[in-house]
Design a protein around this motif. Sequence first.
Motif, PDB file in Angstrom:
ATOM      1  N   GLY A  49      -3.589   1.497  -4.204  1.00 49.63           N
ATOM      2  CA  GLY A  49      -3.379   2.925  -4.364  1.00 49.63           C
ATOM      3  C   GLY A  49      -4.612   3.657  -3.825  1.00 49.63           C
ATOM      4  O   GLY A  49      -5.510   3.033  -3.275  1.00 49.63           O
ATOM      5  N   HIS A  50      -4.672   4.958  -4.026  1.00 52.43           N
ATOM      6  CA  HIS A  50      -5.799   5.704  -3.436  1.00 52.43           C
ATOM      7  C   HIS A  50      -5.974   7.062  -4.112  1.00 52.43           C
ATOM      8  O   HIS A  50      -5.075   7.543  -4.813  1.00 52.43           O
ATOM      9  CB  HIS A  50      -5.541   5.899  -1.941  1.00 52.43           C
ATOM     10  CG  HIS A  50      -4.325   6.729  -1.673  1.00 52.43           C
ATOM     11  ND1 HIS A  50      -4.371   8.084  -1.432  1.00 52.43           N
ATOM     12  CD2 HIS A  50      -3.004   6.403  -1.664  1.00 52.43           C
ATOM     13  CE1 HIS A  50      -3.136   8.541  -1.255  1.00 52.43           C
ATOM     14  NE2 HIS A  50      -2.289   7.546  -1.403  1.00 52.43           N
ATOM     15  N   SER A  51      -7.134   7.670  -3.848  1.00 47.85           N
ATOM     16  CA  SER A  51      -7.413   8.996  -4.401  1.00 47.85           C
ATOM     17  C   SER A  51      -6.540  10.049  -3.711  1.00 47.85           C
ATOM     18  O   SER A  51      -6.071   9.846  -2.599  1.00 47.85           O
ATOM     19  CB  SER A  51      -8.897   9.334  -4.212  1.00 47.85           C
ATOM     20  OG  SER A  51      -9.239   9.351  -2.841  1.00 47.85           O
ATOM     21  N   HIS A  52      -6.314  11.150  -4.413  1.00 49.21           N
ATOM     22  CA  HIS A  52      -5.530  12.276  -3.879  1.00 49.21           C
ATOM     23  C   HIS A  52      -4.126  11.847  -3.456  1.00 49.21           C
ATOM     24  O   HIS A  52      -3.607  12.286  -2.423  1.00 49.21           O
ATOM     25  CB  HIS A  52      -6.267  12.939  -2.715  1.00 49.21           C
ATOM     26  CG  HIS A  52      -7.699  13.232  -3.043  1.00 49.21           C
ATOM     27  ND1 HIS A  52      -8.069  14.299  -3.842  1.00 49.21           N
ATOM     28  CD2 HIS A  52      -8.837  12.562  -2.760  1.00 49.21           C
ATOM     29  CE1 HIS A  52      -9.382  14.280  -4.008  1.00 49.21           C
ATOM     30  NE2 HIS A  52      -9.876  13.227  -3.376  1.00 49.21           N
ATOM     31  N   CYS A  53      -3.533  10.965  -4.244  1.00 54.13           N
ATOM     32  CA  CYS A  53      -2.201  10.436  -3.915  1.00 54.13           C
ATOM     33  C   CYS A  53      -1.128  11.470  -4.271  1.00 54.13           C
ATOM     34  O   CYS A  53      -0.994  11.869  -5.427  1.00 54.13           O
ATOM     35  CB  CYS A  53      -1.942   9.131  -4.662  1.00 54.13           C
ATOM     36  SG  CYS A  53      -0.343   8.396  -4.240  1.00 54.13           S
ATOM     37  N   GLY A  54      -0.373  11.876  -3.266  1.00 53.69           N
ATOM     38  CA  GLY A  54       0.676  12.869  -3.463  1.00 53.69           C
ATOM     39  C   GLY A  54       1.764  12.370  -4.396  1.00 53.69           C
ATOM     40  O   GLY A  54       2.366  13.146  -5.152  1.00 53.69           O
ATOM     41  N   GLY A  69       0.811  -1.218   0.000  1.00 52.73           N
ATOM     42  CA  GLY A  69       0.000   0.000   0.000  1.00 52.73           C
ATOM     43  C   GLY A  69       0.837   1.257   0.000  1.00 52.73           C
ATOM     44  O   GLY A  69       2.020   1.232   0.340  1.00 52.73           O
ATOM     45  N   CYS A  70       0.211   2.352  -0.375  1.00 49.23           N
ATOM     46  CA  CYS A  70       0.880   3.642  -0.305  1.00 49.23           C
ATOM     47  C   CYS A  70       1.075   4.020   1.164  1.00 49.23           C
ATOM     48  O   CYS A  70       0.307   3.615   2.028  1.00 49.23           O
ATOM     49  CB  CYS A  70       0.052   4.716  -1.020  1.00 49.23           C
ATOM     50  SG  CYS A  70       0.888   6.327  -1.082  1.00 49.23           S
ATOM     51  N   SER A  71       2.116   4.806   1.421  1.00 50.36           N
ATOM     52  CA  SER A  71       2.419   5.227   2.788  1.00 50.36           C
ATOM     53  C   SER A  71       1.440   6.266   3.320  1.00 50.36           C
ATOM     54  O   SER A  71       1.467   6.579   4.511  1.00 50.36           O
ATOM     55  CB  SER A  71       3.829   5.831   2.852  1.00 50.36           C
ATOM     56  OG  SER A  71       4.787   4.892   2.485  1.00 50.36           O
ATOM     57  N   ASP A  72       0.599   6.791   2.463  1.00 52.39           N
ATOM     58  CA  ASP A  72      -0.327   7.860   2.833  1.00 52.39           C
ATOM     59  C   ASP A  72      -1.046   7.538   4.162  1.00 52.39           C
ATOM     60  O   ASP A  72      -1.587   6.445   4.342  1.00 52.39           O
ATOM     61  CB  ASP A  72      -1.358   8.043   1.716  1.00 52.39           C
ATOM     62  CG  ASP A  72      -2.153   9.332   1.879  1.00 52.39           C
ATOM     63  OD1 ASP A  72      -1.953  10.244   1.057  1.00 52.39           O
ATOM     64  OD2 ASP A  72      -2.965   9.411   2.818  1.00 52.39           O
ATOM     65  N   SER A  73      -1.075   8.534   5.045  1.00 56.30           N
ATOM     66  CA  SER A  73      -1.628   8.315   6.394  1.00 56.30           C
ATOM     67  C   SER A  73      -3.136   8.067   6.388  1.00 56.30           C
ATOM     68  O   SER A  73      -3.691   7.562   7.355  1.00 56.30           O
ATOM     69  CB  SER A  73      -1.310   9.519   7.278  1.00 56.30           C
ATOM     70  OG  SER A  73      -1.900  10.691   6.736  1.00 56.30           O
TER      71      SER A  73
HETATM   72 ZN   LIG Z   1      -0.372   7.819  -2.053  1.00 54.88          ZN
END
Ligand SMILES: [Zn+2]
Length: 243
Positions: free
Chosen positions: A105-110, A44-48
């Motif tokens: 992945g996910h929406s609004h991914c930096g 997964g993405c590291s996004d919090s």
């Molecule tokens: Zn992301």
Amino acid sequence: MGQRMDDALLQRLRQFQTEYFPRYREQFKNLVHHGQHPTTLFIGCSDSRLVPYLLTGAGPGELFIVRNVGALVPPADGLHGFHGTAAAIEFAVLNLNVQHIVVCGHSHCGAMKALYEELSPEATHLHSWLGLAREAALPVRMTEEALRRTEQRAVVLQLERLMGYPMVRRRVEQGRLFLHGWHYVIEDGEVHVFDVHHGRFVPASESAHSGTGPYKEFIEQPIFNEIDAAYLGALPSPHAADR
Ligand SMILES: [Zn+2]
């Protein structure tokens, strides 16, 4: 500031042991005694804002997790230097015998947004790392729609790269391992799962399965270049015509 932050973390640690741990003491003891047997590798993405345990309802011992910027999979060959994600894939498949690999992945991914922006020259590792998603970027002006598509395209690209790992490919071919591509829309609380048969992402509420299912039929024909073909074809951009 550092001091204050440390204190908050220390408080959380103490809270974990006194409030959370007692409820799961037996479960943790069992996991120590019998070892871990997770059935899923979650990349997964590291996004919090992406919380794998909440999404999947998993508890201790159920997910083997590797997270990185963008939920990217490095190529199995031609690796340079240290590669934590590649090591995690090998360990999860060969040692833990996982039956599922999720790329989420996910929406609004930096990370995906960064594909369309200038990076700090100091971010040398980030620059080369994002190269693993570069192909997913669209030859268009960055819009929210383009970003959502880029995020989804990046997931498919990583699934295809996973197939480059011999131990992954072999088990997928044998029907012992299943690959799942997910795109989590944060604001809706809904995961869209990649449907390999139709080459598109389907909301979990409407999907008949939790991901690609058997990937086997598509091994000979990578489908990454097929997705968004109609979208790209309809674009007036001169770059789009080249694709
Ligand atoms: Zn992301």
